[in-house]
Design a protein around this motif. Sequence first.
Motif, PDB file in Angstrom:
ATOM      1  N   SER A 274       4.356 -16.009  -8.409  1.00  0.00           N
ATOM      2  CA  SER A 274       3.472 -15.103  -7.666  1.00  0.00           C
ATOM      3  C   SER A 274       3.310 -15.522  -6.205  1.00  0.00           C
ATOM      4  N   ALA A 275       3.872 -16.666  -5.820  1.00  0.00           N
ATOM      5  CA  ALA A 275       3.668 -17.208  -4.471  1.00  0.00           C
ATOM      6  C   ALA A 275       3.982 -16.222  -3.350  1.00  0.00           C
ATOM      7  N   PRO A 276       5.144 -15.542  -3.357  1.00  0.00           N
ATOM      8  CA  PRO A 276       5.408 -14.639  -2.235  1.00  0.00           C
ATOM      9  C   PRO A 276       4.477 -13.430  -2.212  1.00  0.00           C
ATOM     10  N   PHE A 277       4.001 -13.000  -3.372  1.00  0.00           N
ATOM     11  CA  PHE A 277       3.074 -11.871  -3.426  1.00  0.00           C
ATOM     12  C   PHE A 277       1.700 -12.272  -2.884  1.00  0.00           C
ATOM     13  N   LYS A 278       1.275 -13.482  -3.219  1.00  0.00           N
ATOM     14  CA  LYS A 278       0.008 -14.009  -2.674  1.00  0.00           C
ATOM     15  C   LYS A 278       0.135 -14.209  -1.166  1.00  0.00           C
ATOM     16  N   ARG A 279       1.319 -14.636  -0.700  1.00  0.00           N
ATOM     17  CA  ARG A 279       1.578 -14.763   0.723  1.00  0.00           C
ATOM     18  C   ARG A 279       1.442 -13.404   1.408  1.00  0.00           C
ATOM     19  N   ASN A 280       1.996 -12.349   0.791  1.00  0.00           N
ATOM     20  CA  ASN A 280       1.837 -11.000   1.336  1.00  0.00           C
ATOM     21  C   ASN A 280       0.363 -10.654   1.489  1.00  0.00           C
ATOM     22  N   ASP A 281      -0.436 -10.975   0.476  1.00  0.00           N
ATOM     23  CA  ASP A 281      -1.875 -10.694   0.527  1.00  0.00           C
ATOM     24  C   ASP A 281      -2.526 -11.415   1.703  1.00  0.00           C
ATOM     25  N   ALA A 282      -2.137 -12.671   1.929  1.00  0.00           N
ATOM     26  CA  ALA A 282      -2.718 -13.446   3.032  1.00  0.00           C
ATOM     27  C   ALA A 282      -2.371 -12.821   4.380  1.00  0.00           C
ATOM     28  N   ILE A 283      -1.133 -12.365   4.533  1.00  0.00           N
ATOM     29  CA  ILE A 283      -0.742 -11.701   5.779  1.00  0.00           C
ATOM     30  C   ILE A 283      -1.576 -10.443   5.980  1.00  0.00           C
ATOM     31  N   LEU A 284      -1.704  -9.640   4.939  1.00  0.00           N
ATOM     32  CA  LEU A 284      -2.439  -8.373   5.054  1.00  0.00           C
ATOM     33  C   LEU A 284      -3.931  -8.575   5.274  1.00  0.00           C
ATOM     34  N   GLU A 285      -4.478  -9.685   4.792  1.00  0.00           N
ATOM     35  CA  GLU A 285      -5.891  -9.986   5.038  1.00  0.00           C
ATOM     36  C   GLU A 285      -6.179 -10.131   6.528  1.00  0.00           C
ATOM     37  N   ASP A 286      -5.178 -10.517   7.304  1.00  0.00           N
ATOM     38  CA  ASP A 286      -5.343 -10.654   8.750  1.00  0.00           C
ATOM     39  C   ASP A 286      -5.167  -9.326   9.479  1.00  0.00           C
ATOM     40  N   MET A 287      -5.000  -8.241   8.732  1.00  0.00           N
ATOM     41  CA  MET A 287      -4.934  -6.869   9.250  1.00  0.00           C
ATOM     42  C   MET A 287      -3.961  -6.710  10.419  1.00  0.00           C
ATOM     43  N   PRO A 288      -2.668  -6.841  10.141  1.00  0.00           N
ATOM     44  CA  PRO A 288      -1.691  -6.618  11.212  1.00  0.00           C
ATOM     45  C   PRO A 288      -1.735  -5.168  11.685  1.00  0.00           C
ATOM     46  N   ARG A 289      -1.276  -4.936  12.889  1.00  0.00           N
ATOM     47  CA  ARG A 289      -1.223  -3.579  13.440  1.00  0.00           C
ATOM     48  C   ARG A 289      -0.120  -2.769  12.785  1.00  0.00           C
TER      49      ARG A 289
ATOM     50  N   ALA B  32       0.421  -2.422   2.240  1.00  0.00           N
ATOM     51  CA  ALA B  32       0.111  -2.068   3.628  1.00  0.00           C
ATOM     52  C   ALA B  32      -0.221  -0.585   3.732  1.00  0.00           C
ATOM     53  N   LYS B  33       0.579   0.270   3.092  1.00  0.00           N
ATOM     54  CA  LYS B  33       0.315   1.712   3.111  1.00  0.00           C
ATOM     55  C   LYS B  33      -1.063   2.017   2.540  1.00  0.00           C
ATOM     56  N   ALA B  34      -1.397   1.378   1.410  1.00  0.00           N
ATOM     57  CA  ALA B  34      -2.688   1.612   0.767  1.00  0.00           C
ATOM     58  C   ALA B  34      -3.856   1.201   1.669  1.00  0.00           C
ATOM     59  N   MET B  35      -3.614   0.220   2.542  1.00  0.00           N
ATOM     60  CA  MET B  35      -4.655  -0.256   3.450  1.00  0.00           C
ATOM     61  C   MET B  35      -4.702   0.554   4.748  1.00  0.00           C
ATOM     62  N   GLY B  36      -3.784   1.516   4.904  1.00  0.00           N
ATOM     63  CA  GLY B  36      -3.741   2.316   6.114  1.00  0.00           C
ATOM     64  C   GLY B  36      -3.054   1.637   7.286  1.00  0.00           C
ATOM     65  N   ILE B  37      -2.262   0.608   7.005  1.00  0.00           N
ATOM     66  CA  ILE B  37      -1.520  -0.112   8.044  1.00  0.00           C
ATOM     67  C   ILE B  37      -0.208   0.618   8.277  1.00  0.00           C
ATOM     68  N   LYS B  38       0.171   0.807   9.535  1.00  0.00           N
ATOM     69  CA  LYS B  38       1.426   1.464   9.889  1.00  0.00           C
ATOM     70  C   LYS B  38       2.590   0.664   9.316  1.00  0.00           C
ATOM     71  N   VAL B  39       3.541   1.369   8.687  1.00  0.00           N
ATOM     72  CA  VAL B  39       4.702   0.718   8.086  1.00  0.00           C
ATOM     73  C   VAL B  39       5.974   1.344   8.650  1.00  0.00           C
ATOM     74  N   TRP B  40       6.884   0.492   9.126  1.00  0.00           N
ATOM     75  CA  TRP B  40       8.222   0.910   9.511  1.00  0.00           C
ATOM     76  C   TRP B  40       9.149   0.442   8.399  1.00  0.00           C
ATOM     77  N   ASP B  41       9.693   1.377   7.636  1.00  0.00           N
ATOM     78  CA  ASP B  41      10.483   1.069   6.455  1.00  0.00           C
ATOM     79  C   ASP B  41      11.968   1.288   6.745  1.00  0.00           C
TER      80      ASP B  41
END
Length: 87
Positions: free
Chosen positions: A38-53, A71-80
Amino acid sequence: VLLHGATGSGGEHIAVLWADANKVASVPYEPDWGLGRSAPFKRNDAILEDMPRGVVVLPGTGIQGNMHDKAKAMGIKVWDFRNRGGA
């Protein structure tokens, strides 16, 4: 500021090299492998907690899909860039 997953290859590595060359601050978020698979998924959570633009998603594994969806669920802009043609 570039927030990244501390991967030594691929798109993240290229982004870090760009940031260094352009004097952009870079903040690595290394997975805590003591958490097991689960480490990389928890890492993703930590990045998103800092609310990137915004979040850039490149081809890879389910880890990238996880980042995209959260990120999409949080309303953060995503370039896919996962499905841009290719082989």
